[in-house]
Structures are given as C-alpha cells and as structure tokens.
Design an enzyme around this catalytic site. Structure first.
Site, PDB file in Angstrom:
ATOM      1  N   ARG A 276      -4.054 -19.768 -10.339  1.00  0.00           N
ATOM      2  CA  ARG A 276      -3.333 -19.656  -9.124  1.00  0.00           C
ATOM      3  C   ARG A 276      -1.939 -19.820  -9.570  1.00  0.00           C
ATOM      4  O   ARG A 276      -0.990 -19.007  -8.954  1.00  0.00           O
ATOM      5  CB  ARG A 276      -3.743 -20.700  -8.176  1.00  0.00           C
ATOM      6  CG  ARG A 276      -2.885 -20.725  -6.860  1.00  0.00           C
ATOM      7  CD  ARG A 276      -3.385 -21.623  -5.698  1.00  0.00           C
ATOM      8  NE  ARG A 276      -4.369 -22.833  -6.063  1.00  0.00           N
ATOM      9  CZ  ARG A 276      -3.561 -23.913  -6.474  1.00  0.00           C
ATOM     10  NH1 ARG A 276      -2.560 -24.038  -6.818  1.00  0.00           N
ATOM     11  NH2 ARG A 276      -4.442 -25.065  -6.816  1.00  0.00           N
TER      12      ARG A 276
ATOM     13  N   TYR B 157       5.852  -2.567  11.586  1.00  0.00           N
ATOM     14  CA  TYR B 157       4.355  -2.290  11.425  1.00  0.00           C
ATOM     15  C   TYR B 157       3.671  -3.470  12.444  1.00  0.00           C
ATOM     16  O   TYR B 157       4.005  -4.827  12.381  1.00  0.00           O
ATOM     17  CB  TYR B 157       3.908  -2.681   9.940  1.00  0.00           C
ATOM     18  CG  TYR B 157       2.405  -2.908   9.824  1.00  0.00           C
ATOM     19  CD1 TYR B 157       1.358  -1.883  10.039  1.00  0.00           C
ATOM     20  CD2 TYR B 157       2.175  -4.009   9.470  1.00  0.00           C
ATOM     21  CE1 TYR B 157       0.186  -2.072   9.947  1.00  0.00           C
ATOM     22  CE2 TYR B 157       0.939  -4.408   9.073  1.00  0.00           C
ATOM     23  CZ  TYR B 157      -0.184  -3.382   9.480  1.00  0.00           C
ATOM     24  OH  TYR B 157      -1.401  -3.869   9.173  1.00  0.00           O
TER      25      TYR B 157
ATOM     26  N   ASP C  53      11.544  -4.597   4.214  1.00  0.00           N
ATOM     27  CA  ASP C  53      10.169  -4.286   3.991  1.00  0.00           C
ATOM     28  C   ASP C  53      10.307  -2.663   3.535  1.00  0.00           C
ATOM     29  O   ASP C  53      10.593  -1.778   4.167  1.00  0.00           O
ATOM     30  CB  ASP C  53       9.311  -4.177   5.193  1.00  0.00           C
ATOM     31  CG  ASP C  53       7.580  -3.776   4.872  1.00  0.00           C
ATOM     32  OD1 ASP C  53       7.668  -3.052   3.756  1.00  0.00           O
ATOM     33  OD2 ASP C  53       7.082  -3.980   5.555  1.00  0.00           O
TER      34      ASP C  53
ATOM     35  N   LYS D 179       0.082   0.277  -0.427  1.00  0.00           N
ATOM     36  CA  LYS D 179       0.676   1.784  -0.127  1.00  0.00           C
ATOM     37  C   LYS D 179       1.263   2.452  -1.418  1.00  0.00           C
ATOM     38  O   LYS D 179       0.410   2.801  -2.425  1.00  0.00           O
ATOM     39  CB  LYS D 179       1.527   1.587   0.936  1.00  0.00           C
ATOM     40  CG  LYS D 179       1.245   0.670   1.825  1.00  0.00           C
ATOM     41  CD  LYS D 179      -0.021   1.235   2.956  1.00  0.00           C
ATOM     42  CE  LYS D 179      -0.675   0.264   3.606  1.00  0.00           C
ATOM     43  NZ  LYS D 179      -0.112  -1.057   4.253  1.00  0.00           N
TER      44      LYS D 179
HETATM   45  C1  PLP Z   1       5.534  -1.361   6.319  1.00  0.00           C
HETATM   46  C2  PLP Z   1       4.220  -2.138   6.225  1.00  0.00           C
HETATM   47  N1  PLP Z   1       4.518  -3.675   5.727  1.00  0.00           N
HETATM   48  C3  PLP Z   1       3.306  -4.501   5.614  1.00  0.00           C
HETATM   49  C4  PLP Z   1       1.862  -4.100   5.896  1.00  0.00           C
HETATM   50  C5  PLP Z   1       0.946  -4.997   5.491  1.00  0.00           C
HETATM   51  O1  PLP Z   1       0.542  -5.008   4.117  1.00  0.00           O
HETATM   52  P1  PLP Z   1      -1.048  -5.417   3.855  1.00  0.00           P
HETATM   53  O2  PLP Z   1      -1.983  -4.462   4.571  1.00  0.00           O
HETATM   54  O3  PLP Z   1      -1.041  -4.944   2.507  1.00  0.00           O
HETATM   55  O4  PLP Z   1      -1.279  -6.791   4.096  1.00  0.00           O
HETATM   56  C6  PLP Z   1       1.914  -2.985   6.142  1.00  0.00           C
HETATM   57  C7  PLP Z   1       0.231  -2.298   6.227  1.00  0.00           C
HETATM   58  O5  PLP Z   1       0.111  -1.337   6.764  1.00  0.00           O
HETATM   59  C8  PLP Z   1       2.935  -1.958   6.225  1.00  0.00           C
HETATM   60  O6  PLP Z   1       2.628  -0.507   6.554  1.00  0.00           O
END
Ligand code: PLP
Length: 394
Positions: free
Chosen positions: A60, A113, A186, A211
């Site tokens: 961890r 998101y 992000d 992604k």
């Molecule tokens: C722009 C963005 N940030 C964060 C996330 C969250 O990531 P995760 O699905 O890996 O938890 C997503 C998921 O679709 C996203 O599109």
C-alpha cells in the site's frame, strides 16, 4: 550518482516520446528486464528490523511497478512527483482530503465530469467542504466564485467533459494564486501529450488514467502529478493513509499504455479532425463542438496551450433527444458505451449516460447532445458509420 539515477535524469530531460518509453524505470540490474516486472507482492523481506531494500516495506505504501508508473507520469507532466490510484475518482478524493479541511471551499467547473461533480456534491460536502461552480472559459466568473480566505482549490477541466469548453490555464493559475488557492487541472481529455498544465502554472494535475493514458479500455486507474514538494508530501501521506492505490497489474497496464501515448494521440487527432469535417457538412447536425474549429470560443486559448485539439468531439442533432438516442443506437463501428480515450471509437448520450448524475442541476447537458471518443480505426470506416447512423430520422 548511481547509473540508475543517472539514466533516470537523462530520461527526465529527453523529448516526450523518449520520456514516455524510458522515464521511471531502468532495466532491472539483476536480470536486465527491459520492462518492469509486475511485482505481485504485498510485503517485502527486511534485512534486519527496519532494513528496507529500496524503501519498500508494504505494497500500500509502495510497490516497484507502481513506482515506475509514478515516475513515468511525473516525467510526462514535467512535475516533481506522481502518484497512482485505483481510479480517477480515488485520486480526486485523496487530493481533496490532502489539501482541504472541513469548512474550506472549492470552485468546480459548471460542466465538470458528472462523477467529479457528484464527488464534491454528495461526498465531500457531507465531510464539510463547500463548493460552487463557474464556467472554466470565463476567468472573471471563476474569480467571482472564489471566496477569499475560504477557497483552497480552484478545480478545472480543460477541455471539459462533454462540452469541450477551454479554460486558460495560465490566467486561471494567476486568479487562484492571487486568492491563495491552488489550481488543479483535470488533464484527462488532453493527456500529457497535448497539454502540460504544470508548465503553465497549475499546481496539481489529475488524470483518469482509465482514458488516454491507459488507452486500451482495459484498466481503471487514476493519477496525480504535483510540482511542489510540500504538496507532494501531503498527497503521499494521504495516498498511504487512505489506501486507494493502483495495484501492480493495473500500474503495469497504464505504464504500457503511456509508452505509445504520442503516436496514439496523433492518430486520435487526425481521425477527430476528419470526423469534425464530416459532421460540420451534415444537414442533420446543428452544431459541432471541437476546440480545433475556428468558431469554437476557446479556439485561440486551445491553440496556445495545446499541441493539437484531441480525440473528443461532441455534436448536437436536429430532431432533439429522440434522434440523438437513435444515432447512438444505430452506430456500429462506434461502440455505444461510457468512457473514452481507448483505441476503439465510442459513442454515447451524455444526458442519459455519463452525465445522468447532474440532471436537474446547473451542470445539466443538452438532450440533443452526442459525444464521440474518436478512436484510431480506419477513418473511412468511422465516417461511413456516422453517415449510416445519422442517415434515417427516428
Ligand atoms: C474528465 C474525467 N475526470 C475524471 C474521471 C473519473 O475517473 P475514473 O472513472 O477513472 O474514476 C472521468 C471519468 O470518466 C473523467 O472523464
């Protein structure tokens, strides 16, 4: 300096693709293995009590496969340190608890998101963190949303999901810093290949590595990259204390994905540009949303801060929600599904799918909106598929 450290430093200074392939790991001195092994171990033999080999004591707290990924993504984002998590949302939650306290306030994008918004609205708020939202494309609106003395983070996505709005990272960093807050970007949609927010003044980069970083729709993961050692210490403490770490196999998959990020992103961009051109000429498409289009309100900023404009394309269709749903259902090469950033093309209806959690809030998305994650298949097949899907009115 050891040969390993020396190699690591050289990789840090190299070009993007060289860093993507080499940073974070030197061939294993024991075996010469060119690729990091998947260290499927929870614990490590100690040479006497407290005699750790390479600092590893429990997985961890640290695992060599994860360390390789963390070093790699830090080098790609030109940050001081990287941290890998079990998902993008796990990374976000860890960051918020590392840098905020109950009673603090955060500014979030008004088209974030949906899962990020839900995290702030339903989870962090119950913990005592206030939030309000502002358009990332409007620097004055972000400034006005800040509560001096209370706002600890200004959180932006650029491009945003799914409306592909663009925030000016340099200007937003200045606004956040004036108020004593940190700027979090992000960078999931752009990926570190197209944009490096830390070099533009941001303090922390967040990724859903699920992604483009992973790139093959075979892993869920998240990452944080920071440029300041004090922030790194707080994040590192919380990563271990909260425990939402990336496992060794997941870390290995993301690291493998990152090696080809540059070539994949260029093909994603090439294909997206052709798709945009096709959609813009289609009579049943009322609007194409892509930062590469000159008429996109964020085009000038995107041209300044991004290398290219990415693989995500959104569009609105004549005929409203029913037609948007029908287009999603008729597509065949574009797979109907959530997520994005993989080699295969995906199509979705944000209002009913990824963004259903923001229905009825300020973040609600138009019902006639369709979002594409343009993959790296043969582009003519993608165009033919969209032509067929758009062809017949529902
Ligand atoms: C722009 C963005 N940030 C964060 C996330 C969250 O990531 P995760 O699905 O890996 O938890 C997503 C998921 O679709 C996203 O599109």
């Amino acid at each position: 300096m050891s040969e390993q450290q020396h190699g690591h430093e050289a990789a840090q200074k190299a070009g993007f693709e060289t860093r993507a392939i080499h940073a974070g790991y030197e061939p294993d001195p024991a075996t010469g293995a060119v690729i990091p092994p998947i260290y499927a171990t929870s614990t490590y033999k100690q040479d006497g009590v407290g005699g750790l080999r390479g600092g590893y004591e429990y997985s961890r707290s640290g695992n060599p496969t994860r360390t390789a990924l963390e070093g790699n993504i830090a080098a790609l984002e030109e940050g001081e340190r990287g941290f890998a998590f079990a998902s993008g949302l796990a990374a976000e939650d860890t960051l918020v608890r590392a840098l905020c306290a109950p009673g603090d306030h955060v500014v979030v994008p008004d088209d974030a998101y949906g899962g990020t918004y839900r995290l702030f609205d339903k989870v962090e708020r119950a913990w005592g963190l206030e939030h309000n939202s502002a358009a990332v494309s409007d620097v004055d609106a972000v400034r006005a949303a800040i509560r001096p003395g209370e706002t600890t983070l200004v959180w932006v996505e650029t491009p945003t999901n799914p409306l592909l709005n663009i925030g000016d990272i340099e200007a937003l960093a200045a606004v956040a810093h004036e108020a004593g807050a940190l700027l979090v970007v992000d960078n999931t949609f752009a990926s570190p290949y197209l944009q490096q927010p830390l070099t533009l003044g941001a303090d922390v980069v967040v990724h859903s590595t699920t992604k483009y970083c992973g790139g093959h729709s075979d892993v869920v993961g998240g990452a944080l990259v920071v440029r300041d050692l004090e922030v790194a210490e707080r994040v590192g403490f919380h990563q271990n204390a909260m425990g939402a770490v990336a496992g060794p196999f997941d870390s290995w998959l993301v690291l493998r994905g990152l090696k080809t990020l540059g070539v994949r992103m260029d093909r994603h961009c090439d294909n997206a540009e052709r798709v945009v051109e096709f959609l813009a000429g289609h009579p049943d498409v009322t609007q194409v949303i892509y930062p590469g289009l000159e008429e996109h309100p964020g085009h000038a900023v995107a041209s300044r801060q991004m290398k290219r404009y990415g693989g995500m394309v959104s569009f609105r269709v004549a005929g409203g929600e029913q037609q948007a749903l029908a287009v999603c259902e008729r597509a065949e090469v574009f797979t109907l599904g959530e997520s994005l950033g993989g080699v295969e093309s995906l199509i979705e209806h944000p209002g009913r799918m990824t963004h259903a959690s923001v229905a009825g809030t300020d973040l609600e998305v138009p019902a006639d909106l369709v979002r594409l994650s343009v993959g790296i298949e043969t582009v003519d097949d993608l165009l033919a598929d969209l032509d067929r899907a758009l062809g017949a009115r529902a």
